[in-house]
Design a protein around this motif. Structure first.
Motif, PDB file in Angstrom:
ATOM      1  N   ARG A  67      -0.911   1.096 -39.776  1.00  0.00           N
ATOM      2  CA  ARG A  67      -2.440   0.430 -39.743  1.00  0.00           C
ATOM      3  C   ARG A  67      -3.121   1.360 -40.862  1.00  0.00           C
ATOM      4  N   GLY A  81      -3.426   6.665 -34.918  1.00  0.00           N
ATOM      5  CA  GLY A  81      -2.450   7.088 -35.993  1.00  0.00           C
ATOM      6  C   GLY A  81      -2.312   5.930 -37.032  1.00  0.00           C
ATOM      7  N   PHE A  84       2.268   3.993 -35.525  1.00  0.00           N
ATOM      8  CA  PHE A  84       2.214   4.224 -34.143  1.00  0.00           C
ATOM      9  C   PHE A  84       3.293   3.282 -33.530  1.00  0.00           C
ATOM     10  N   TRP A 199      -4.128  -0.652 -23.771  1.00  0.00           N
ATOM     11  CA  TRP A 199      -3.371  -2.051 -23.694  1.00  0.00           C
ATOM     12  C   TRP A 199      -4.325  -3.043 -23.905  1.00  0.00           C
ATOM     13  N   ASN A 200      -3.867  -4.155 -24.638  1.00  0.00           N
ATOM     14  CA  ASN A 200      -4.387  -5.268 -25.007  1.00  0.00           C
ATOM     15  C   ASN A 200      -3.610  -6.521 -24.529  1.00  0.00           C
ATOM     16  N   MET A 232       0.591  -2.220 -26.127  1.00  0.00           N
ATOM     17  CA  MET A 232       0.178  -0.996 -25.480  1.00  0.00           C
ATOM     18  C   MET A 232       0.607   0.005 -26.557  1.00  0.00           C
ATOM     19  N   GLY A 233      -0.495   0.945 -26.582  1.00  0.00           N
ATOM     20  CA  GLY A 233      -0.074   2.222 -27.400  1.00  0.00           C
ATOM     21  C   GLY A 233       0.650   3.114 -26.969  1.00  0.00           C
TER      22      GLY A 233
END
Ligand code: ATP
Ligand code: MG
Ligand code: MG
Ligand code: MG
Length: 477
Positions: A67, A81, A84, A199-200, A232-233
């Protein structure tokens, strides 16, 4: 808990619940209209749109993402980041809100001994879309989350759409509360860094059309086959579970900070601006390495330009840390060793990656020496004239003839307490583009418009249309 272990547990948890484990797609977007894979959903777009039937009803993956939209945040927030990894579980017309929410909660709060992430429920908050009574009821009545830790937010925060007619719907995000040492009470709705989005959960529930704005569109119908898309990152969960301050200090990234510190002789943690620079280096080296692994090479356009920018920003950050010479020969192997357990394909490719990185560094160091001398003279002259703005044509000359990027000119000028006549610079750039376009037409060759990559938008202007801004940003023109 090591990053690799978090990934392993996530994949295992959903595999145990009937999900097919799907390998990560390339960072070079499989969707031809995008430059990069900006989110876990990118490789699944045909299944989510229904243009191709999904080969499995449920999937789980750990998707590599880039991104560039977040580039200005890197090193300054604890959580952004440029590269990621997004863990995701997917339902293609199979399960919906109830299972998605219950499983997310179960994985987060099951103890480490029992295979979960062992979060204390008291540290978790959630947001839901303002009209999504259903999601709120599941969180409150089935999961048992206290009502005061569920916050309702509007379209900008909790509604997902691509910006194109097609699937859309509310989402629900899960946040970790870092505690009062990091900011005021009030939950994620405050927007404070104290609450880290981990988390989305996106519920693709409707088909929409006639999109006039993020809040104004027509709902065509409730989808007969609803999808779940979660993200989720990995680095975010890792930094929390590893008890460090930010994503750059996790096991996969921190060794590069230490190497930058060693090379510069400056301690990490001693000076805030130096710390940002070391974090930028640790992020950009990793992102550049992963891009080159996926076949991107430095160039002046498209993906190659993004890679070039990451490499040059790393060089620049090392110089600001007081290191004049080449550093990639030391930094890349450190990043490789931190990442190769998760990406063993890095090992056979590391010679090729190193050669590309070294060549780019060498040529940029030469550019810097030439450009810096010119800029320093211009700064002196500006000051001597009692002016506050470096002329736009100087910035343009630096860019055009010396390959000295505008962001660098802006930064150097700012450090000298000056600004740059940006309007004049933009005008000259525009003129050059028009000339180039006319030339290209004459030569009948295709020419990409690169303005979208060089004009990284300022913070605050980016909160429009969910993923579509990421899509727009990386769209191949
Ligand atoms: P934020 O608001 O913190 O910028 P986001 O809302 O843009 O995050 P999503 O698009 O919802 O993020 O992506 C899903 C998840 O991916 C996020 O919840 C987060 O855990 C992770 N993520 C997003 N952007 C980044 C990034 N730049 N670096 C690391 N992880 C990220
Ligand atoms: Mg974001
Ligand atoms: Mg967010
Ligand atoms: Mg989000």
């Amino acid at each position: 808990m090591e990053t690799a272990e978090i990934r392993r547990r996530y994949l295992q948890f959903f595999a145990d619940r009937g999900h097919t484990v799907v390998p990560s797609a390339s960072l070079v977007s499989p969707d031809p209209s995008l430059l990069f894979t900006v989110a876990g959903m990118v490789p699944f777009i045909p299944y989510l749109n229904g243009t191709v039937p999904a080969p499995y009803p449920r999937a789980v993956d750990s998707q590599k993402c880039i991104r560039t939209l977040d580039i200005e945040e890197v090193g300054r927030t604890p959580r952004h980041g440029t590269f990621f990894q997004m863990l995701g579980n997917w339902s293609f017309g199979d399960y919906f809100k109830q299972d998605a929410i219950r499983w997310a909660w179960e994985l987060l709060t099951t103890s480490e001994a029992d295979g979960g992430f062992g979060f204390d429920p008291k540290d978790l908050w959630v947001t839901v879309f303002q009209d999504d009574d259903e999601a709120e009821a599941i969180w409150r009545d089935e999961v048992g989350l206290p009502a005061d830790r569920i916050q309702r937010l509007g379209y900008a925060d909790n509604y997902w759409m691509t910006g194109q007619p097609g699937p859309a719907g509310p989402d629900s995000e899960i946040f970790f509360d870092r505690g009062p040492a990091y900011g005021a009470d009030g939950g994620p709705a405050t927007g404070d860094d104290r609450y880290v989005e981990i988390w989305n959960l996106v519920f693709m529930q409707y088909e929409i059309a006639n999109i006039r704005s993020k809040e104004d569109f027509d709902v065509v119908r409730e989808l007969p086959n609803k999808n779940v898309d979660t993200g989720m990152g990995l680095e975010r969960v890792a930094f929390i579970k590893q008890g460090v301050e930010n994503i750059y200090e996790i096991d996969q990234i921190r060794p590069v900070i230490d190497a930058a510190s060693r090379l510069s002789g400056r301690a990490y943690g001693a000076n805030a601006e130096d710390d940002v620079r070391m974090r930028v280096v640790s992020d950009h080296i990793r992102s550049a390495m992963m891009l080159m692994l996926d076949g991107v090479t430095p160039s002046n356009e498209g993906r190659g330009y993004v890679l070039r920018r990451l490499l040059r920003r790393s060089v620049r950050a090392m110089r600001l840390l007081g290191v004049e010479g080449a550093t990639f020969g030391e930094l890349f192997p450190v990043s490789r060793d931190a990442m190769s357990a998760a990406y063993p394909e890095l090992l056979p490719e590391s010679g090729r990656i190193q050669r590309l990185a070294d060549a780019e560094e060498e040529s940029f160091l030469k550019t810097l020496v030439g450009g810096t001398a010119i800029l320093d003279t211009a700064i002196e002259r500006t000051r001597a004239a009692g002016a506050e703005q470096v002329a736009g044509d100087t910035a343009f000359l630096l860019h055009d003839t010396y390959g000295f990027p505008i962001d660098l000119t802006l930064e150097v000028a700012e450090e000298a307490g000056l600004t740059v006549d940006r309007a004049a610079f933009d005008r000259l750039m525009q003129e050059q583009r028009s000339r180039a376009k006319a030339d290209a037409k004459a030569k009948k060759t295709a020419l990409a418009d690169l303005s979208v990559y060089s004009d990284f938008r300022a913070k605050g202007e980016t909160a429009f249309l969910g993923y579509s801004e990421l899509v727009a940003e990386s769209r191949v023109l």
